[in-house]
Scaffold this active site. Structure first.
Site, PDB file in Angstrom:
ATOM      1  CB  CYS A 114      -0.947   0.016   1.197  1.00 18.18           C
ATOM      2  SG  CYS A 114      -2.163  -1.308   1.127  1.00 18.18           S
ATOM      3  CG  HIS A 250      -3.032   3.912   1.735  1.00 18.28           C
ATOM      4  ND1 HIS A 250      -3.515   3.466   0.531  1.00 18.28           N
ATOM      5  CD2 HIS A 250      -3.132   2.861   2.599  1.00 18.28           C
ATOM      6  CE1 HIS A 250      -3.871   2.191   0.653  1.00 18.28           C
ATOM      7  NE2 HIS A 250      -3.659   1.804   1.901  1.00 18.28           N
ATOM      8  CG  ASN A 280      -6.579  -0.397   1.140  1.00 22.33           C
ATOM      9  OD1 ASN A 280      -5.838  -0.025   0.235  1.00 22.33           O
ATOM     10  ND2 ASN A 280      -6.129  -0.813   2.309  1.00 22.33           N
TER      11      ASN A 280
HETATM   12  O1  UT7 Z   1      -3.761  -0.562   3.400  1.00 21.10           O
HETATM   13  C1  UT7 Z   1      -2.975  -1.322   4.254  1.00 21.10           C
HETATM   14  C2  UT7 Z   1      -3.250  -0.976   5.601  1.00 21.10           C
HETATM   15  N1  UT7 Z   1      -4.496  -1.519   6.065  1.00 21.10           N
HETATM   16  C3  UT7 Z   1      -5.174  -0.830   6.935  1.00 21.10           C
HETATM   17  O2  UT7 Z   1      -4.815   0.265   7.197  1.00 21.10           O
HETATM   18  C4  UT7 Z   1      -6.342  -1.478   7.635  1.00 21.10           C
HETATM   19  C5  UT7 Z   1      -6.219  -1.200   9.104  1.00 21.10           C
HETATM   20  N2  UT7 Z   1      -7.284  -1.719   9.915  1.00 21.10           N
HETATM   21  C6  UT7 Z   1      -8.576  -1.324   9.834  1.00 21.10           C
HETATM   22  O3  UT7 Z   1      -8.925  -0.527   8.988  1.00 21.10           O
HETATM   23  C7  UT7 Z   1      -9.546  -1.837  10.861  1.00 21.10           C
HETATM   24  O4  UT7 Z   1      -8.855  -2.511  11.872  1.00 21.10           O
HETATM   25  C8  UT7 Z   1     -10.634  -2.765  10.278  1.00 21.10           C
HETATM   26  C9  UT7 Z   1     -11.615  -1.955   9.430  1.00 21.10           C
HETATM   27  C10 UT7 Z   1      -9.981  -3.852   9.458  1.00 21.10           C
HETATM   28  C11 UT7 Z   1     -11.446  -3.416  11.409  1.00 21.10           C
HETATM   29  O5  UT7 Z   1     -11.958  -2.459  12.286  1.00 21.10           O
HETATM   30  P1  UT7 Z   1     -11.826  -2.662  13.864  1.00 21.10           P
HETATM   31  O6  UT7 Z   1     -12.595  -1.593  14.500  1.00 21.10           O
HETATM   32  O7  UT7 Z   1     -10.371  -2.773  14.183  1.00 21.10           O
HETATM   33  O8  UT7 Z   1     -12.587  -4.011  14.087  1.00 21.10           O
HETATM   34  P2  UT7 Z   1     -12.040  -5.413  14.662  1.00 21.10           P
HETATM   35  O9  UT7 Z   1     -11.149  -6.062  13.695  1.00 21.10           O
HETATM   36  O10 UT7 Z   1     -11.548  -5.221  16.066  1.00 21.10           O
HETATM   37  O11 UT7 Z   1     -13.385  -6.193  14.759  1.00 21.10           O
HETATM   38  C12 UT7 Z   1     -14.433  -5.800  15.636  1.00 21.10           C
HETATM   39  C13 UT7 Z   1     -15.555  -6.793  15.490  1.00 21.10           C
HETATM   40  C14 UT7 Z   1     -15.098  -8.234  15.629  1.00 21.10           C
HETATM   41  O12 UT7 Z   1     -16.114  -8.953  16.272  1.00 21.10           O
HETATM   42  P3  UT7 Z   1     -15.951  -9.343  17.818  1.00 21.10           P
HETATM   43  O13 UT7 Z   1     -14.714 -10.174  17.913  1.00 21.10           O
HETATM   44  O14 UT7 Z   1     -15.848  -8.036  18.557  1.00 21.10           O
HETATM   45  O15 UT7 Z   1     -17.219 -10.101  18.097  1.00 21.10           O
HETATM   46  C15 UT7 Z   1     -15.011  -8.723  14.201  1.00 21.10           C
HETATM   47  O16 UT7 Z   1     -15.203 -10.096  14.072  1.00 21.10           O
HETATM   48  O17 UT7 Z   1     -16.122  -6.679  14.180  1.00 21.10           O
HETATM   49  C16 UT7 Z   1     -16.157  -7.960  13.566  1.00 21.10           C
HETATM   50  N3  UT7 Z   1     -16.018  -7.796  12.119  1.00 21.10           N
HETATM   51  C17 UT7 Z   1     -17.070  -7.580  11.318  1.00 21.10           C
HETATM   52  N4  UT7 Z   1     -18.363  -7.470  11.553  1.00 21.10           N
HETATM   53  C18 UT7 Z   1     -19.190  -7.244  10.516  1.00 21.10           C
HETATM   54  C19 UT7 Z   1     -14.883  -7.814  11.372  1.00 21.10           C
HETATM   55  N5  UT7 Z   1     -15.185  -7.621  10.085  1.00 21.10           N
HETATM   56  C20 UT7 Z   1     -16.538  -7.479  10.019  1.00 21.10           C
HETATM   57  C21 UT7 Z   1     -17.425  -7.243   8.964  1.00 21.10           C
HETATM   58  N6  UT7 Z   1     -18.735  -7.130   9.255  1.00 21.10           N
HETATM   59  N7  UT7 Z   1     -17.020  -7.111   7.675  1.00 21.10           N
END
Ligand code: UT7
Length: 323
Positions: A114, A250, A280
């Site tokens: 990225c 980005h 992204n």
């Molecule tokens: O370009 C390269 C760099 N990449 C990035 O910069 C991405 C960086 N990370 C992010 O943007 C965020 O961490 C995400 C958007 C990927 C995730 O957001 P988050 O607030 O960190 O959520 P999380 O991974 O902690 O997940 C929270 C909850 C989890 O459920 P539990 O364990 O709390 O029950 C996940 O299983 O959200 C759940 N979850 C979803 N729920 C509905 C994860 N993906 C989804 C989804 N729909 N698509």
């Protein structure tokens, strides 16, 4: 007199198929509301069957050349930032070179995931200021839809396909921060962080593989490292956040974009945001945002722009340029 790498043209290309968040609701356990609120993404573009990264990159390059009023024969180097080249080799860059009808000069890919476009811009700048090239096409082109595990809701809703391109040209500057062109660059990587964002395939495995990400961990690194690298690049140019007309970040997540702007003390009305429409697109996201920013009338000649990106590796960096 100081040689500067000045933007002469910009363009982009997005594949036709637009996929709204709602399409994922029937595939996996997710919702439009979750995707919007956690990432800011509303829709993304996906390539059609048979459409490749070099197809997208060629279209973006043609748009940038047309805007510059130049032909491929006027360019002496071509760099493609991509992690999704059509084949293991040759490079996407040489494929695009042939498609553009560019028969002289040289072409190569840069792979910094990225952060790839920032790394490619820094390389193009080095070629220009060292006198090795007069005009460089710098393209970011990706088809990350081909790396998705469609059962992994934590990643498959976040990425999209697309391409953007800049034509950079050697022009004389006064050697001050008032010059047009690239004013400073800052590149970093830390290979110890490999396991938080990678693809579990490649030559050693016999399969293309899927993107694997520990989202929370990447998020933590992003907010901290992006503001830091942007500050370092500004400092190298003798500038501060107050001089910034546009942050062109980005486009991974609106919360990362907002967090970085806040740390830089730049208000959001001076940030070009396209994540809602593109998702992204990895190395394509910054040139896409630059091109859209110009189309929207946000970015104008003379504006001071800071780009910043982070991705797999980890690799991250920033480029300061005056448009
Ligand atoms: O370009 C390269 C760099 N990449 C990035 O910069 C991405 C960086 N990370 C992010 O943007 C965020 O961490 C995400 C958007 C990927 C995730 O957001 P988050 O607030 O960190 O959520 P999380 O991974 O902690 O997940 C929270 C909850 C989890 O459920 P539990 O364990 O709390 O029950 C996940 O299983 O959200 C759940 N979850 C979803 N729920 C509905 C994860 N993906 C989804 C989804 N729909 N698509």
């Amino acid at each position: 007199m100081t040689l500067r790498a000045v933007v002469r043209g910009v363009g982009h290309y997005l594949p036709e198929r637009v996929v709204p968040n709602s399409e994922f609701e029937s595939m996996i356990d997710t919702s439009d509301e979750w995707i919007r609120s956690r990432s800011g993404i509303e829709r993304r573009h996906f390539v059609a069957e048979g459409q490749t990264t070099s197809d997208l990159g060629t279209r973006a390059a043609q748009a940038a050349l047309a805007q510059a009023g130049l032909s491929a024969e006027d360019v002496d180097a071509l760099i493609v930032a991509t992690s999704t080249a059509d084949l293991t080799f040759p490079s996407a860059a040489t494929m695009i070179q042939a498609r553009l009808g560019m028969t002289k000069g040289f072409a190569f890919d840069v792979q910094a995931v990225c952060a790839g476009f920032v790394f490619a811009l820094a390389n193009a700048n080095a070629l220009i200021v060292s006198g090795q090239a007069k005009r460089v096409l710098v393209i970011g082109a990706e088809t990350f839809s081909r790396l998705m595990d469609w059962t992994d809701r934590g990643t498959c809703v976040l990425f999209g396909d697309g391409a953007g391109a800049l034509v950079l040209e050697a022009q004389d500057g006064a050697g001050t921060a008032a010059d047009r062109g690239i004013l400073s660059t800052d590149l970093n990587s830390d290979g110890r962080q490999r396991d938080i964002l990678y693809v579990d395939g490649g030559v050693s495995t016999g399969k293309t593989g899927h993107l694997r990400m520990q989202g929370k961990e990447v998020f933590r690194h992003a907010v901290e490292k992006l503001a830091e690298t942007a500050h370092t690049a500004l400092e190298k140019a003798g500038l501060t956040s107050e001089d910034v007309d546009w942050i062109v970040p980005h486009q991974a997540n609106i919360r990362i974009i907002e967090g970085t702007a806040k740390r830089m003390q730049v208000p959001m009305d001076r940030v070009v945001v396209t994540v809602q429409d593109h998702g992204n697109t990895s190395a394509a996201s910054i040139p896409l945002a630059l091109s859209v920013g110009v189309e929207r009338g946000q970015i104008k000649q003379g504006d001071l722009i800071v780009t910043e990106a982070i991705g797999g590796g980890l690799a991250w960096g920033s480029v300061v340029l005056r448009w």
